[in-house]
Design a protein around this motif. Structure first.
Motif, PDB file in Angstrom:
ATOM      1  N   UNK A 182     -10.280   7.009   2.468  1.00 38.43           N
ATOM      2  CA  UNK A 182      -8.886   7.040   2.918  1.00 38.43           C
ATOM      3  C   UNK A 182      -8.078   5.837   2.447  1.00 38.43           C
ATOM      4  N   UNK A 183      -6.784   6.059   2.373  1.00 42.52           N
ATOM      5  CA  UNK A 183      -5.848   4.949   2.378  1.00 42.52           C
ATOM      6  C   UNK A 183      -5.588   4.677   3.844  1.00 42.52           C
ATOM      7  N   UNK A 184      -5.300   3.441   4.169  1.00 45.06           N
ATOM      8  CA  UNK A 184      -5.117   3.045   5.553  1.00 45.06           C
ATOM      9  C   UNK A 184      -3.669   2.636   5.763  1.00 45.06           C
ATOM     10  N   UNK A 185      -2.981   3.328   6.659  1.00 43.77           N
ATOM     11  CA  UNK A 185      -1.621   2.935   7.032  1.00 43.77           C
ATOM     12  C   UNK A 185      -1.704   2.319   8.423  1.00 43.77           C
ATOM     13  N   UNK A 186      -1.405   1.029   8.502  1.00 46.89           N
ATOM     14  CA  UNK A 186      -1.453   0.281   9.761  1.00 46.89           C
ATOM     15  C   UNK A 186      -0.063   0.235  10.374  1.00 46.89           C
TER      16      UNK A 186
ATOM     17  N   UNK B   9       2.241  -0.278   7.087  1.00 51.19           N
ATOM     18  CA  UNK B   9       1.909  -0.861   5.788  1.00 51.19           C
ATOM     19  C   UNK B   9       0.628  -0.223   5.294  1.00 51.19           C
ATOM     20  N   UNK B  10       0.608   0.180   4.016  1.00 47.22           N
ATOM     21  CA  UNK B  10      -0.545   0.868   3.438  1.00 47.22           C
ATOM     22  C   UNK B  10      -1.470  -0.067   2.682  1.00 47.22           C
ATOM     23  N   UNK B  11      -2.749   0.232   2.782  1.00 52.74           N
ATOM     24  CA  UNK B  11      -3.793  -0.497   2.063  1.00 52.74           C
ATOM     25  C   UNK B  11      -4.771   0.521   1.486  1.00 52.74           C
TER      26      UNK B  11
END
Length: 179
Positions: free
Chosen positions: A107-111, A166-168
């Motif tokens: 996954x991409x992680x959206x915090x 914010x995406x990581x």
């Protein structure tokens, strides 16, 4: 300590389950973030899911969990849909729930800050209705989370939309939080 059975829960509505969880009094003074696990392509593979077949991942178009920093700066994950403990050490959770052997399914992680999520989340549940107007999964009995000033679920799910959160990449996220 939060108990899974004392929280509102409806299968297949992880974004709403987490929205309600975010409002629990036990979390009010803790550094907490909502995590949207988003696919780069079509799906993410989540291992240790209670809905998956034994020793197999489940493929999701997205999944939502809560990320909480507790004593001694240790991060934990709250996930209603895992076979792991409801409150798991984040390092353990991410190491067994996702496999780097399948990079296309990481996954991409959206915090999103917990407070920001609670005050800005909006979902009319339209993503759970098929083209004939039928529910793909039974909806929760609680009120729909309508916030006319909020950010619609579709915008949160869009990796390119940075209106909220914010995406990581998965690797960036693990490095940033030393997982």
């Amino acid at each position: 300590m939060l108990k899974k059975g004392s929280c509102l829960y409806q299968e297949f509505y992880c974004e709403e389950n987490i929205w309600h969880l975010c409002q629990q009094k036990e979390l009010q003074n803790l550094n907490s973030k909502v995590i949207f696990l988003l696919p780069l392509y079509q799906y993410i593979a989540v291992w240790q899911s209670r809905l998956a077949k034994k020793n197999m991942p489940i493929l999701w178009d997205y999944h939502v969990i809560l990320f909480v920093e507790e004593e001694n700066s240790i991060w934990h994950v709250y996930d209603f849909d895992t076979v792991l403990p409801f409150k798991s050490k984040a390092e353990d959770y991410f190491n067994v729930s996702f496999s780097e052997w399948y990079p296309d399914f990481l996954p991409f992680v959206k915090l999103i800050d917990r407070k920001e999520y609670v005050s800005h989340f909006h979902s009319d549940r339209s993503h759970m209705v098929d083209e004939f107007g039928n529910w793909e999964a039974p909806p929760p009995e609680w009120q729909t989370i309508i916030n006319e000033e909020g950010v619609p679920l579709a915008d949160i799910l869009n990796l390119e939309n940075q209106t909220i959160g914010k995406c990581y990449s998965f690797a960036e996220f693990k490095t940033r939080f030393k997982l």
